[in-house]
Design a protein around this motif. Structure first.
Motif, PDB file in Angstrom:
ATOM      1  N   UNK A  49       0.838  -1.195   0.000  1.00  0.00           N
ATOM      2  CA  UNK A  49       0.000   0.000   0.000  1.00  0.00           C
ATOM      3  C   UNK A  49       0.872   1.244   0.000  1.00  0.00           C
ATOM      4  N   UNK A  50       1.145   1.793  -1.198  1.00  0.00           N
ATOM      5  CA  UNK A  50       1.956   3.001  -1.297  1.00  0.00           C
ATOM      6  C   UNK A  50       1.093   4.264  -1.159  1.00  0.00           C
ATOM      7  N   UNK A  51       1.755   5.413  -1.129  1.00  0.00           N
ATOM      8  CA  UNK A  51       1.018   6.679  -1.130  1.00  0.00           C
ATOM      9  C   UNK A  51       0.217   6.787  -2.426  1.00  0.00           C
ATOM     10  N   UNK A  52      -0.841   7.574  -2.407  1.00  0.00           N
ATOM     11  CA  UNK A  52      -1.772   7.596  -3.539  1.00  0.00           C
ATOM     12  C   UNK A  52      -1.110   8.024  -4.844  1.00  0.00           C
ATOM     13  N   UNK A  53      -0.140   8.961  -4.779  1.00  0.00           N
ATOM     14  CA  UNK A  53       0.486   9.422  -6.020  1.00  0.00           C
ATOM     15  C   UNK A  53       1.360   8.352  -6.668  1.00  0.00           C
ATOM     16  N   UNK A  54       1.645   7.272  -5.928  1.00  0.00           N
ATOM     17  CA  UNK A  54       2.506   6.211  -6.464  1.00  0.00           C
ATOM     18  C   UNK A  54       1.730   4.964  -6.859  1.00  0.00           C
ATOM     19  N   UNK A  55       0.418   4.945  -6.659  1.00  0.00           N
ATOM     20  CA  UNK A  55      -0.352   3.721  -6.887  1.00  0.00           C
ATOM     21  C   UNK A  55      -0.138   3.138  -8.277  1.00  0.00           C
TER      22      UNK A  55
END
Length: 263
Positions: A49-55
């Motif tokens: 689960x990465x940060x949203x900008x890295x999804x």
């Protein structure tokens, strides 16, 4: 009867980490470990689960991994669909981007960002209705545990969302038990304490849904290779939600391997 026949999940919650270069190196190192000794999805399902900008970048980077690695969103909007909601990412937009899983109810969201039971119900409802799998996080504080309220608090957190979960949608929920006092502190519930709570959660789920016996219940809270084997041996612990250790490829791989190799 335990939940030992449930296929485990090991999910790395990267939280607000790392910078792009470190993320790329972490992914590459983890893929190399899988290439050398893959973990079948039948033995253990893996997610990060990465940060949203890295999804999307993380999802693309794992597409050619030797074993499937699912990309998990760390949160979802309480608002459904699309519209004038600056800063929000809805369940439908996650689904449109082929993100299939989302964390809801992590203690950091509850405590720092004031995600109330009402807000969590809206998030869970939107995610389930969009067809996502929800990793629903529950857990008690040290004060609640010391007061003998741990089971009551945790079971109430499950009951909080029950009104918005339709009968068939319980199949789309993974429960993650994270005692708040063990998150990022280095403290871990003993395997005996963790199993006892997981067994209570299992019984609570069975009261709410016929799928309760088959639902995965993950343990979180300073999970590391040193305690993963003992936790994996507990019949009602069906995987782990891993924080800091998931930022080290070797540690995260060993945790997944521990659950994959548990009979």
């Amino acid at each position: 009867m335990s939940g030992s026949t449930v296929t485990p999940w090991v999910i790395g919650n990267w939280k607000m980490n790392p910078v792009q270069a470190d993320a790329q190196q972490l992914i590459q190192e983890f893929k190399e470990l899988l290439q050398n000794n893959d973990i079948s999805e039948q033995a253990c399902r893996i997610g990060v689960a990465p940060v949203s900008i890295a999804l999307m970048n993380v999802k693309a980077a794992f597409e050619n991994a030797a074993s499937p690695v699912h990309t998990v969103a760390q949160d979802v909007s309480r608002i459904a669909g699309t519209g004038a909601y600056t800063g929000e990412v809805s369940a439908e937009l996650l689904k449109d981007s082929q993100i299939q899983l989302v964390l809801v109810g992590h203690s950091e969201r509850r405590e720092i960002f004031a995600d109330s039971p009402q807000i969590l119900c809206e998030k869970v409802k939107n995610a389930l209705n969009a067809g996502l799998t929800v990793v629903y996080c529950i857990g008690e504080s040290l004060e609640q545990r010391d007061a003998g309220q741990a089971e009551q608090v945790v079971l109430q957190q499950i009951c909080d969302i029950a009104p918005v979960v339709e009968a068939e949608q319980w199949k789309q929920i993974i429960v993650a038990y994270e005692p708040i006092w063990a998150i990022g502190t280095g403290k871990t519930a003993s395997p005996e304490d963790a199993q006892s709570m997981h067994a209570a959660i299992r019984e609570g789920l069975k009261q709410l849904t016929p799928y309760g016996q088959q639902m995965a219940i993950l343990y979180g809270g300073s999970v590391k290779p040193e305690n993963a084997v003992e936790l994996a041996a507990c019949p009602d612990i069906n995987g782990a939600l891993v924080g800091g250790a998931s930022l080290n490829a070797g540690s995260f791989y060993k945790i997944a391997q521990a659950f994959a190799e548990t009979e």
